[in-house]
Design a protein around this motif. Structure first.
Motif, short mmCIF file in Angstrom:
data_model
loop_
_atom_site.label_atom_id
_atom_site.label_comp_id
_atom_site.label_asym_id
_atom_site.label_seq_id
_atom_site.Cartn_x
_atom_site.Cartn_y
_atom_site.Cartn_z
N SER A 125 -5.54 71.19 48.78
CA SER A 125 -5.37 70.07 47.87
C SER A 125 -6.65 69.84 47.09
CB SER A 125 -5.01 68.80 48.66
OG SER A 125 -4.84 67.71 47.79
N ASP A 126 -6.49 69.64 45.80
CA ASP A 126 -7.64 69.26 44.97
C ASP A 126 -8.10 67.87 45.37
OD1 ASP A 126 -7.56 71.61 43.46
OD2 ASP A 126 -6.17 70.75 42.01
N PRO A 127 -9.34 67.51 45.04
CA PRO A 127 -9.79 66.14 45.33
C PRO A 127 -8.93 65.12 44.59
CG PRO A 127 -11.63 67.55 44.68
CD PRO A 127 -10.38 68.33 44.43
N HIS A 128 -8.64 64.04 45.26
CA HIS A 128 -7.95 62.91 44.64
C HIS A 128 -9.02 61.99 44.04
CE1 HIS A 128 -4.19 64.20 46.37
NE2 HIS A 128 -4.67 64.10 47.60
N PRO A 129 -8.63 60.97 43.27
CA PRO A 129 -9.63 60.05 42.73
C PRO A 129 -10.44 59.40 43.85
CG PRO A 129 -7.51 59.69 41.67
CD PRO A 129 -7.27 60.66 42.80
N ALA A 130 -11.69 59.08 43.56
CA ALA A 130 -12.56 58.42 44.53
C ALA A 130 -11.86 57.18 45.08
CB ALA A 130 -13.88 58.03 43.89
N GLY A 131 -11.95 56.97 46.37
CA GLY A 131 -11.33 55.82 47.01
C GLY A 131 -9.93 56.11 47.55
N THR A 132 -9.40 57.30 47.30
CA THR A 132 -8.08 57.66 47.83
C THR A 132 -8.20 57.86 49.34
OG1 THR A 132 -7.39 58.72 45.79
CG2 THR A 132 -6.23 59.37 47.78
N VAL A 133 -7.24 57.31 50.07
CA VAL A 133 -7.21 57.42 51.52
C VAL A 133 -5.89 58.06 51.92
CG1 VAL A 133 -7.24 56.12 53.69
CG2 VAL A 133 -8.67 55.38 51.79
N GLU A 134 -5.96 58.93 52.93
CA GLU A 134 -4.75 59.53 53.49
C GLU A 134 -4.68 59.20 54.97
OE1 GLU A 134 -4.46 63.73 52.70
OE2 GLU A 134 -4.34 63.41 50.52
N ILE A 135 -3.46 59.02 55.46
CA ILE A 135 -3.20 58.85 56.89
C ILE A 135 -2.19 59.92 57.27
CG2 ILE A 135 -2.33 57.32 58.71
CD1 ILE A 135 -3.02 54.95 56.84
N ALA A 136 -2.54 60.77 58.23
CA ALA A 136 -1.66 61.84 58.67
C ALA A 136 -1.26 61.60 60.12
CB ALA A 136 -2.37 63.19 58.54
N ARG A 137 0.04 61.60 60.39
CA ARG A 137 0.59 61.46 61.74
C ARG A 137 1.20 62.81 62.09
NH1 ARG A 137 2.67 61.39 66.42
NH2 ARG A 137 4.05 59.75 67.14
N ILE A 138 0.67 63.46 63.12
CA ILE A 138 1.15 64.78 63.51
C ILE A 138 2.35 64.59 64.44
CG2 ILE A 138 0.51 67.04 64.41
CD1 ILE A 138 -1.13 65.84 61.90
N ASP A 139 3.51 65.01 63.96
CA ASP A 139 4.75 64.82 64.71
C ASP A 139 5.01 65.98 65.67
OD1 ASP A 139 5.37 62.39 63.26
OD2 ASP A 139 5.91 63.67 61.57
N GLU A 140 4.65 67.21 65.25
CA GLU A 140 4.85 68.39 66.09
C GLU A 140 3.72 69.37 65.82
OE1 GLU A 140 8.61 70.38 65.55
OE2 GLU A 140 9.65 68.48 65.27
N GLY A 141 3.37 70.15 66.83
CA GLY A 141 2.35 71.18 66.66
C GLY A 141 0.96 70.59 66.55
N GLU A 142 0.08 71.34 65.90
CA GLU A 142 -1.29 70.91 65.69
C GLU A 142 -1.70 71.22 64.26
OE1 GLU A 142 -4.85 71.26 68.58
OE2 GLU A 142 -5.04 72.99 67.25
N LEU A 143 -2.30 70.25 63.61
CA LEU A 143 -2.79 70.41 62.24
C LEU A 143 -4.29 70.65 62.28
CD1 LEU A 143 -2.31 70.14 59.11
CD2 LEU A 143 -3.04 67.76 59.38
N THR A 144 -4.74 71.59 61.47
CA THR A 144 -6.17 71.73 61.22
C THR A 144 -6.41 71.18 59.83
OG1 THR A 144 -6.35 73.68 62.64
CG2 THR A 144 -8.12 73.32 61.05
N LEU A 145 -7.08 70.05 59.77
CA LEU A 145 -7.44 69.41 58.52
C LEU A 145 -8.85 69.86 58.16
CD1 LEU A 145 -7.07 67.21 56.26
CD2 LEU A 145 -8.15 65.63 57.88
N VAL A 146 -9.01 70.44 56.98
CA VAL A 146 -10.34 70.86 56.54
C VAL A 146 -10.77 69.89 55.45
CG1 VAL A 146 -11.73 72.71 55.57
CG2 VAL A 146 -9.84 73.26 57.12
#
Length: 191
Positions: A125-146
């Motif tokens: 993902s490209d950078p979003h505008p400054a101040g953008t926040v994301e919340i990720a809920r992992i429902d299955e498996g494992e996510l590697t967030l870089v």
């Protein structure tokens, strides 16, 4: 899922309307979004199916959610989106997907996504505008967030929140599918 042509037509109509409402010329929107003028023209004429990154950059430049750009029914006070009408915006090479479930403007764009990453798939993902926040809920498996070049492993059942104003990616380095629910909150323009 809605017909791809319906989504393409809605994007064309909404992009042109929002660009005009904000007083942007084609050149001005191209400069603000980093999307070429030619691509903006093709989208407004419904002659192309742009990438997720392109749609994100246009939405950010206009200060609206992706859902608003893709909305093909803005007539009801209560918007119910059946599962088969959610908009798939990313298809992974092995069958993964990124689906925009819903979005609103409150006070800036707020989006709800479901992501499915097959083993070995990555979405950058490209950078979003400054101040953008994301919340990720992992429902299955494992996510590697870089994020900022640093990998964070997030197991099933966990929730992660982070600022998304820098380049980031979602990877499934595991042997089983990874499914997650993602909320993206973009600050209103000028904030």
């Amino acid at each position: 899922m809605p017909e791809p042509d319906l989504v393409t037509q809605a994007l064309a109509r909404n992009l042109k309307r929002l660009r005009t409402e904000r007083g942007h010329t084609l050149d001005a929107l191209a400069a603000r979004s980093g999307v070429s003028r030619g691509m903006v023209v093709q989208i407004e004429q419904a002659r192309t199916n742009p990438s997720v990154g392109t749609v994100v950059r246009l939405a950010d430049a206009l200060g609206v959610s992706i859902a608003r750009l893709l909305d093909y029914d803005e007539t009801s006070q209560v918007r119910i989106i059946p599962a088969d009408e959610a908009v798939r915006l990313w298809n992974g090479p092995d069958g993964g997907s990124g689906v925009l479930l819903s979005g609103i403007e409150a006070p800036g764009p707020l989006e709800l996504w479901t992501w499915h990453l097959r083993p070995g798939e990555t979405h950058a993902s490209d950078p979003h505008p400054a101040g953008t926040v994301e919340i990720a809920r992992i429902d299955e498996g494992e996510l590697t967030l870089v994020l900022d070049g640093r990998a964070h492993r997030i197991p099933a059942g966990s929730t992660a929140s982070y600022e998304a104003g820098t380049a980031h990616s979602y990877r499934n380095e595991g042997a089983v599918d990874c499914r997650l629910t993602l909320v993206v909150s973009v600050p209103p323009p000028g904030k």
